[in-house]
Design a protein around this motif. Structure first.
Motif, PDB file in Angstrom:
ATOM      1  N   ASP A 212     -18.802   4.438  49.381  1.00 43.56           N
ATOM      2  CA  ASP A 212     -19.539   4.567  50.639  1.00 43.56           C
ATOM      3  C   ASP A 212     -20.172   3.231  51.017  1.00 43.56           C
ATOM      4  O   ASP A 212     -20.128   2.276  50.245  1.00 43.56           O
ATOM      5  N   LYS A 214     -23.687   1.894  52.015  1.00 48.82           N
ATOM      6  CA  LYS A 214     -25.090   2.341  52.062  1.00 48.82           C
ATOM      7  C   LYS A 214     -25.927   1.598  53.098  1.00 48.82           C
ATOM      8  O   LYS A 214     -26.866   2.160  53.640  1.00 48.82           O
ATOM      9  N   GLY A 226     -28.587   6.836  53.888  1.00 48.22           N
ATOM     10  CA  GLY A 226     -27.893   7.869  53.103  1.00 48.22           C
ATOM     11  C   GLY A 226     -26.411   7.538  52.966  1.00 48.22           C
ATOM     12  O   GLY A 226     -25.736   8.030  52.073  1.00 48.22           O
ATOM     13  N   TYR A 269     -21.815  13.708  40.295  1.00 49.89           N
ATOM     14  CA  TYR A 269     -21.524  12.472  41.029  1.00 49.89           C
ATOM     15  C   TYR A 269     -22.134  11.320  40.242  1.00 49.89           C
ATOM     16  O   TYR A 269     -23.318  11.356  39.900  1.00 49.89           O
ATOM     17  N   GLU A 283     -26.693   5.593  39.283  1.00 52.19           N
ATOM     18  CA  GLU A 283     -27.424   6.852  39.490  1.00 52.19           C
ATOM     19  C   GLU A 283     -26.484   8.021  39.290  1.00 52.19           C
ATOM     20  O   GLU A 283     -25.279   7.894  39.416  1.00 52.19           O
ATOM     21  N   ASN A 285     -25.902  11.972  40.772  1.00 52.30           N
ATOM     22  CA  ASN A 285     -26.297  13.013  41.707  1.00 52.30           C
ATOM     23  C   ASN A 285     -25.737  14.318  41.181  1.00 52.30           C
ATOM     24  O   ASN A 285     -24.653  14.341  40.587  1.00 52.30           O
ATOM     25  N   ARG A 287     -24.675  16.830  42.812  1.00 53.62           N
ATOM     26  CA  ARG A 287     -24.112  17.455  44.009  1.00 53.62           C
ATOM     27  C   ARG A 287     -23.014  16.555  44.556  1.00 53.62           C
ATOM     28  O   ARG A 287     -22.801  15.458  44.044  1.00 53.62           O
ATOM     29  N   GLY A 289     -21.512  13.928  47.215  1.00 51.54           N
ATOM     30  CA  GLY A 289     -22.104  12.830  47.982  1.00 51.54           C
ATOM     31  C   GLY A 289     -21.927  13.066  49.481  1.00 51.54           C
ATOM     32  O   GLY A 289     -21.018  13.776  49.901  1.00 51.54           O
ATOM     33  N   ASP A 290     -22.813  12.482  50.251  1.00 50.34           N
ATOM     34  CA  ASP A 290     -22.694  12.543  51.699  1.00 50.34           C
ATOM     35  C   ASP A 290     -22.827  11.112  52.212  1.00 50.34           C
ATOM     36  O   ASP A 290     -23.873  10.497  52.002  1.00 50.34           O
ATOM     37  N   PRO A 291     -21.811  10.488  52.766  1.00 48.68           N
ATOM     38  CA  PRO A 291     -20.611  11.069  53.387  1.00 48.68           C
ATOM     39  C   PRO A 291     -19.341  11.113  52.538  1.00 48.68           C
ATOM     40  O   PRO A 291     -18.276  11.422  53.085  1.00 48.68           O
ATOM     41  N   GLU A 292     -19.374  10.843  51.239  1.00 50.55           N
ATOM     42  CA  GLU A 292     -18.120  10.797  50.473  1.00 50.55           C
ATOM     43  C   GLU A 292     -17.332  12.106  50.537  1.00 50.55           C
ATOM     44  O   GLU A 292     -16.102  12.112  50.516  1.00 50.55           O
TER      45      GLU A 292
HETATM   46  N1  GLY Z   1     -23.754   8.653  49.682  1.00 51.53           N
HETATM   47  C1  GLY Z   1     -24.590   8.666  48.571  1.00 51.53           C
HETATM   48  C2  GLY Z   1     -25.188   9.947  48.233  1.00 51.53           C
HETATM   49  O1  GLY Z   1     -24.750  10.999  48.650  1.00 51.53           O
HETATM   50  O2  GLY Z   1     -26.153   9.958  47.476  1.00 51.53           O
END
Ligand code: GLY
Ligand code: AMP
Length: 422
Positions: A212, A214, A226, A269, A283, A285, A287, A289-292
Motif C-alpha cells: 500500500d 501510506k 490509512g 496481516y 506491525e 494487524n 484483520r 488491511g484497508d485498502p489492500e
Molecule cells: N493499509 C494498512 C492497514 O490496513 O493497516
C-alpha cells in the motif's frame, strides 16, 4: 446462509462483495455499512462496538456467521462475546487481537519467538524516553503502545522530531491511554510490503502479496494515512521471499500464539520492511488491511464463503485457494485535507457513467446518502477505484480512466499508485 459483516469502509465493501458473489450466501447484512455496500447488503445502523445490539440482531435474524472488518471491535472482544453466546464469528479473540492492539505485546511476543523485527526499548516515563533519544540519536521511530487510528507511529528524522513525538504521545496524551507506554525502535530502511494470511489457528493459507501507499502525497511524501492506494502482487515479494516470510514470520507467529495458549482464527496481516532482502515485522494487524483487501480480493478465484467457513470450523487444511493470475490496483479518492480536517457531505457525480464489473469495481469507504438520496462523501477516504489487468500497468491505466469520470468537491487522489511495480 445469512452473513453479517461489521464495519463501514472500502475493506468491508470488498468483503461484502466477495461474500455476495458466493452461491452459499443467501443474504448479507452489514453494520453499519455505507452507500456502496447498501447495493449488496442490508445495512443496519449499529455501531461496531455495540456488541449487545449486534448479538441481538444475529439472534433475531438467524445470521449464520459474522465477519469483522476493523480492529477496534476485535480488540474490545467481539469474538469473545460471540463465543460466549455460541455464535459463529470469523475473527480472533481479544487475547489474540493484542498483536495489533498493543505494540508492546507484539514486540515482546516477537522477541520470545525469534521473529525478525526492529531493535526496540519500551518506556513508561517520558524522561527516560527522552534520555534514550538523546543517547541514541535519530532517525528513530516512536510508537504509542495502543490503538491510535493509524496515527500513533512517528518516524522521526532528527532528535527534535523525536522529542516532539514523545511530548505529543506521552505528555500531551494525544492518543489518550494508548500513549501510556511507548516503543522507541530502530529505523529500518528498505521497501515495505503487506502480507496477509488466512488461519484457523493451525493451518495457514497465505493470500497474494500486496503493497500500500501510506503517505498522502505523490512520491510517498507528507503524513501517513490509512492508505492512499494499493496493488497486488508486490514484485518485491518473490516466491522465494514469500517462503521466507511464511517460515520466519507467519508460521512462527501462529505457532507461537498456540504455544502460549492463544488460538488465532481469522485474518493475520504482517506489515513488513524488506531490508537487504530480509523481511522484518513493522506491525501486525489482526484483520484485513484497508485498502489492500480491495485489490487482493479482486484476485480471489475461490469461493470466499468456503474460506470463511473453513476458518470458523477449523478445517482450513481441507481447502485450496485459487488466485487469478491478473494484477490489480486500487486508488483511493480522498477528501481534500485528509488525514487532517476535511469537509463532508459533498455530492459525488459520475458513478453511473461506467459499469462496475468483474474487472473494475468502485469500493465505497466514507459514503452515505444525502438528503436528496444522492451518494455523498462522509469520510476522509471516500472510495477506492479498483481494477484487474494483465499487468499492474494495465490495471492502473483502467483505474485512472474510471477516475476521470468521478467528481466531488475537494476530491484528491495520488497519481502515482503502483509506480514501483510498473
Ligand atoms: N493499509 C494498512 C492497514 O490496513 O493497516
Ligand atoms: P506501523 O503502524 O507500525 O506499521 O507504522 C506505520 C508506518 O511507519 C509503517 O508503514 C512504516 O512506514 C513506518 N515504520 C514503522 N516502524 C518503522 C521502523 N522500525 N523503521 C522504519 N519505518 C517504520
Amino acid at each position: 446462509m445469512k452473513v453479517l459483516v461489521i464495519g463501514s469502509g472500502g475493506r468491508e465493501h470488498a468483503l461484502v462483495r466477495a461474500i455476495a458473489m458466493s452461491k452459499k450466501a443467501d443474504k448479507v447484512y452489514c453494520c453499519p455499512g455505507n452507500a456502496g455496500i447498501a447495493e449488496l447488503a442490508e445495512c443496519i445502523d449499529i455501531a461496531p462496538d455495540d456488541f449487545e445490539s449486534i448479538i441481538n440482531l444475529v439472534k433475531y435474524e438467524w445470521i449464520d456467521v459474522t465477519v469483522v472488518g476493523p480492529e477496534a471491535p476485535l480488540a474490545k472482544g467481539i469474538a469473545d462475546a460471540f463465543e460466549k453466546e455460541g455464535l459463529k464469528i470469523t475473527g480472533p479473540l481479544k487475547k489474540a487481537a493484542q498483536l495489533e492492539a498493543s505494540k508492546v505485546f507484539a514486540k515482546e511476543f516477537m522477541k520470545r519467538h525469534g521473529i525478525p523485527t526492529a531493535e526496540y526499548r519500551t518506556f513508561t516515563s517520558p524522561i527516560h524516553a527522552e534520555e534514550h533519544v538523546r543517547l541514541k540519536g535519530a532517525p528513530v521511530v516512536i510508537k504509542a503502545d495502543g490503538l491510535a487510528a493509524g496515527k500513533g507511529v512517528i518516524v522521526a528524522v532528527d532528535v527534535k522530531e523525536a522529542m516532539d513525538a514523545i511530548d505529543l504521545i506521552m505528555k500531551k496524551k494525544a492518543f489518550g491511554s494508548a500513549g501510556d507506554r511507548v516503543i522507541i525502535e530502530e529505523c529500518l530502511v528498505g521497501e515495505e510490503a503487506s502480507f496477509m494470511a488466512f488461519t484457523d489457528g493451525t493451518t495457514i493459507l497465505p493470500m497474494v502479496s500486496s503493497q500500500d501507499h501510506k503517505r498522502v502525497y505523490d512520491g510517498d511524501k507528507g503524513p501517513n494515512t490509512g492508505g492512499m492506494g494499493a496493488y497486488s502482487p508486490a514484485p518485491i515479494v518473490t516466491t522465494e521471499l514469500e517462503n521466507v516470510i511464511m517460515e520466519t514470520i507467519i508460521e512462527p507467529t501462529v505457532r507461537g500464539l498456540k504455544k502460549e495458549g492463544i488460538k488465532y482464527k481469522g485474518f493475520l496481516y504482517a506489515g513488513l520492511m524488506i531490508s537487504d532482502g530480509k523481511p522484518y515485522v513493522l506491525e501486525y494487524n489482526c484483520r484485513f488491511g484497508d485498502p489492500e483487501t480491495q485489490p487482493v480480493l479482486m484476485r480471489l478465484d475461490s469461493d470466499f464463503m468456503d474460506i470463511l467457513l473453513a476458518i470458523e470450523e477449523e478445517k482450513l487444511d481441507r481447502i485450496e485457494i485459487k488466485w487469478k493470475k491478473n494484477a490489480s490496483v486500487c486508488v483511493v479518492l480522498a477528501s481534500e485535507g485528509y488525514p487532517g480536517d476535511y469537509e463532508k457531505g459533498k455530492e459525488i457525480s459520475g458513478l453511473d457513467s461506467f459499469k462496475s464489473d468483474d474487472d473494475v469495481y468502485v469500493f465505497h469507504s466514507g459514503t452515505s446518502f444525502g438528503d436528496s438520496g444522492n451518494v455523498t462523501s462522509s469520510g476522509g477516504r471516500v472510495m477506492g477505484v479498483t481494477a484487474l489487468g494483465e499487468s499492474v500497468r494495465e490495471a492502473r491505466d483502467k483505474v485512472y480512466e474510471v477516475i476521470n469520470n468521478i467528481r466531488f468537491d475537494g476530491m484528491y487522489y495520488r497519481k502515482d499508485i503502483a509506480h514501483r511495480a510498473l
